[in-house]
Design an enzyme around this catalytic site. Structure first.
Site, PDB file in Angstrom:
ATOM      1  N   CYS A 139      -2.928   8.577   2.987  1.00 31.92           N
ATOM      2  CA  CYS A 139      -2.546   8.125   1.644  1.00 31.92           C
ATOM      3  C   CYS A 139      -3.688   8.401   0.679  1.00 31.92           C
ATOM      4  CB  CYS A 139      -2.123   6.672   1.644  1.00 31.92           C
ATOM      5  SG  CYS A 139      -3.313   5.589   2.347  1.00 31.92           S
ATOM      6  N   GLU A 184       0.889  -1.181   0.000  1.00 31.15           N
ATOM      7  CA  GLU A 184       0.000   0.000   0.000  1.00 31.15           C
ATOM      8  C   GLU A 184       0.910   1.209   0.000  1.00 31.15           C
ATOM      9  OE1 GLU A 184      -3.087  -0.111  -0.281  1.00 31.15           O
ATOM     10  OE2 GLU A 184      -3.833  -1.950   0.646  1.00 31.15           O
TER      11      GLU A 184
HETATM   12  C1  UN1 Z   1      -3.965   5.516   4.975  1.00 31.69           C
HETATM   13  O1  UN1 Z   1      -3.932   6.729   4.818  1.00 31.69           O
HETATM   14  O2  UN1 Z   1      -2.907   4.842   5.015  1.00 31.69           O
HETATM   15  O3  UN1 Z   1      -9.721   5.777   3.451  1.00 31.69           O
HETATM   16  C2  UN1 Z   1      -5.213   4.749   5.194  1.00 31.69           C
HETATM   17  C3  UN1 Z   1      -9.154   6.364   4.383  1.00 31.69           C
HETATM   18  C4  UN1 Z   1      -8.913   5.592   5.653  1.00 31.69           C
HETATM   19  C5  UN1 Z   1      -7.657   4.812   5.575  1.00 31.69           C
HETATM   20  C6  UN1 Z   1      -6.452   5.586   5.130  1.00 31.69           C
HETATM   21  N1  UN1 Z   1     -10.023   4.714   5.869  1.00 31.69           N
HETATM   22  O4  UN1 Z   1      -8.812   7.537   4.314  1.00 31.69           O
END
Ligand code: UN1
Length: 508
Positions: free
Chosen positions: A299, A265
């Site tokens: 992310c 990821e």
């Molecule tokens: C991340 O930023 O690594 O969709 C995960 C989202 C959260 C998860 C983010 N449920 O923004």
């Protein structure tokens, strides 16, 4: 933007809150050297901790591999019971864990609580999954034969997680891996050791309560060398890593070289397309949360706004007006919507990106300034109009910068949207059904997540989470993402009293 950085809690106060939360979850801190817990609110060290060494990593994997031998044959619903109890403990300590996330990652209270809610949700889902690890039955070409697929536990799962979702991403991996019959060795970010200690302690308590083997989970507080030892350990069947594309570029090939599996990821460069028919009452809050929420450190953060030329000025003006009302400061203060950036490096990356954008002919419409005079890094989220998708726009800068690009035709919007190396999350704001469907179609958004009339961040755990291209291709959390944590066996069963070879082969 309002500067609320004048009244921040001090380091002593933050240390006291952290120790209180740790005490309530029953966790103790391994005092020593090699690692330090710090808070981005002050930029100062809270506690010095003992770092695990590469030898400790080897020992943890040994123990987890040994525990796997019994865990893999424990009935899945019994494994689910461990995760159910973890979910209960997370509910009980919701506020304590949220405190630690605010202290170590700088998230505002509501988002910190949301992160723990996401952990509770994945536990609930995984408990259900523990009774649903299904395989297919497939038609055989031979009379009196049946084909079946069975799914078996994989082994030790290594989890490397990032500072920005320091606990939820661990729980996506761990709750699912545990019900799948795997054991887990976790190396969290060096920036967030305390929340890792607390979450891991709650799982230990659930292990004690249910009588599961103690080593179904091991926590490693280690630096880069510890992470590398985990990546290179041939007994780690699956390495699930969350972080930058740069990190994934190292981890992926190293795990592949030993024929291990990886689940990556990595970086995102998420965009929303705003069409002329978009309902701005829905669009505006969607954009502002996705772009400025979590101080731009998800992310899934919205980094590019691709707006139709006819509505671009209005959208930019209204986003700028909403930005002007954002309070930046103490993440414990309920009025604050934007907490600190994680460290000075993030501030430098943001400033450098804004300089590069200016050199490319970009115009800062709102924000971009550093606030406060303490050790914490507080910045105003920046809104920047760009003449085109230049190199800096195509890179992920892990800070609150929203690049605004304009388009004339729908095809041009999709082309701009997909013309970045990353492929995590995306969305379109439109009331035109054709546009919405085209955005979701095979030649629309190329991302792992594509939404309509909501922002790019804040995915629910029921769906599979992950992205394409340089985001790494991995899928975690819901849907059938559990399959990544198991190995598949294809079974052919002959229940007749004859021998029949496939493909009509005759022999003997
Ligand atoms: C991340 O930023 O690594 O969709 C995960 C989202 C959260 C998860 C983010 N449920 O923004």
């Amino acid at each position: 933007m309002t500067d609320h950085t004048a009244s921040l809690p001090g380091t002593d106060e933050l240390r006291r809150r952290a120790l209180d939360a740790l005490r309530r979850v029953g966790a103790s801190v391994p005092a020593g050297t090699g690692l330090s817990a710090r808070s981005p609110i002050t930029g100062e060290t809270l506690l010095d901790l003992r770092a695990d060494t590469a030898d400790d990593v080897g020992r943890a994997v040994d123990e987890a591999a040994e525990a796997f031998a019994t865990w893999r044959t424990t009935p899945p619903p019994v494994r689910g019971e461990l995760v159910r109890v973890l979910g209960e403990l997370l509910r009980e300590h919701h506020g304590d864990l949220a405190d630690l996330i605010t202290i170590e990652a700088g998230k505002i209270r509501s988002e910190a609580l949301g992160e723990i809610q996401e952990m509770i949700d994945i536990c609930d889902l995984a408990v259900g999954m523990s009774r649903q690890l299904y395989g297919r039955s497939i038609a055989s070409e031979r009379p009196g034969h049946r084909l079946a697929e069975t799914w078996h536990p994989l082994g030790v799962v290594g989890v490397i997680s990032a500072f920005n979702f320091p606990a939820a991403v661990w729980s996506w991996n761990t709750a699912v891996a545990l019900v799948c019959g795997d054991t887990v060795v976790w190396k969290p970010s060096e920036l967030t050791p305390l929340i890792s200690i607390a979450a891991s302690r709650l799982l230990d308590r659930a292990i004690e309560r249910t009588g599961a083997p103690a080593a179904v989970h091991r926590l490693l507080l280690a630096g880069r060398d510890g992470g590398e030892a985990l990546v290179d350990d041939a007994r780690v069947a699956l390495l699930s890593a969350t972080g930058s594309t740069r990190m994934g570029r190292e981890v992926g090939p190293r795990v592949a070289a030993r024929f291990g599996r990886s689940l990556l990821e990595l970086g995102g460069n998420n965009a929303s397309v705003v069409t002329p028919s978009a309902d701005l009452e829905v669009t505006l809050p969607g954009i502002v949360f996705a772009a400025a929420g979590t101080a731009g450190q998800r992310c899934t953060t919205l980094r590019r706004l691709i707006v139709h030329r006819d509505v671009a000025d209005e959208v930019v003006d209204r986003v700028a007006a909403a930005y002007a009302r954002l309070n930046v400061g103490d993440p414990f203060d309920e009025k604050t919507l934007v907490g600190p950036l994680v460290n000075e490096r993030a501030a430098t990356a943001m400033a450098t990106a804004l300089d590069r954008a200016a050199a490319d002919g970009g115009t800062i419409v709102a924000g971009g300034n550093r606030l406060g005079s303490g050790g914490g890094v507080f910045v105003e989220p920046a809104l920047v109009r760009m003449p085109g998708q230049t190199a800096v726009v195509r890179e992920e800068t892990f800070a609150p910068i929203l690049w605004v690009l304009t388009y004339d035709t729908f095809d041009e919007a999709v082309a701009l949207h997909n013309d970045v190396p990353q492929g995590l999350s995306s969305s379109i704001f439109t009331r035109d059904q054709q546009e919405a469907e085209r955005f979701l179609a095979a030649d629309g958004s190329d991302c792992g997540i594509a939404n309509v009339n909501i922002g790019t961040s804040g995915a629910e755990i029921g769906g599979a989470f992950g992205g394409e291209k340089e985001t790494g291709g991995g899928r975690e959390s819901g849907s059938d993402a559990w399959k990544a944590y198991m190995r598949r066996a294809t079974n052919t069963i002959n229940y007749s009293d004859r021998v029949a070879l496939a493909q009509n082969v005759s022999f003997l």
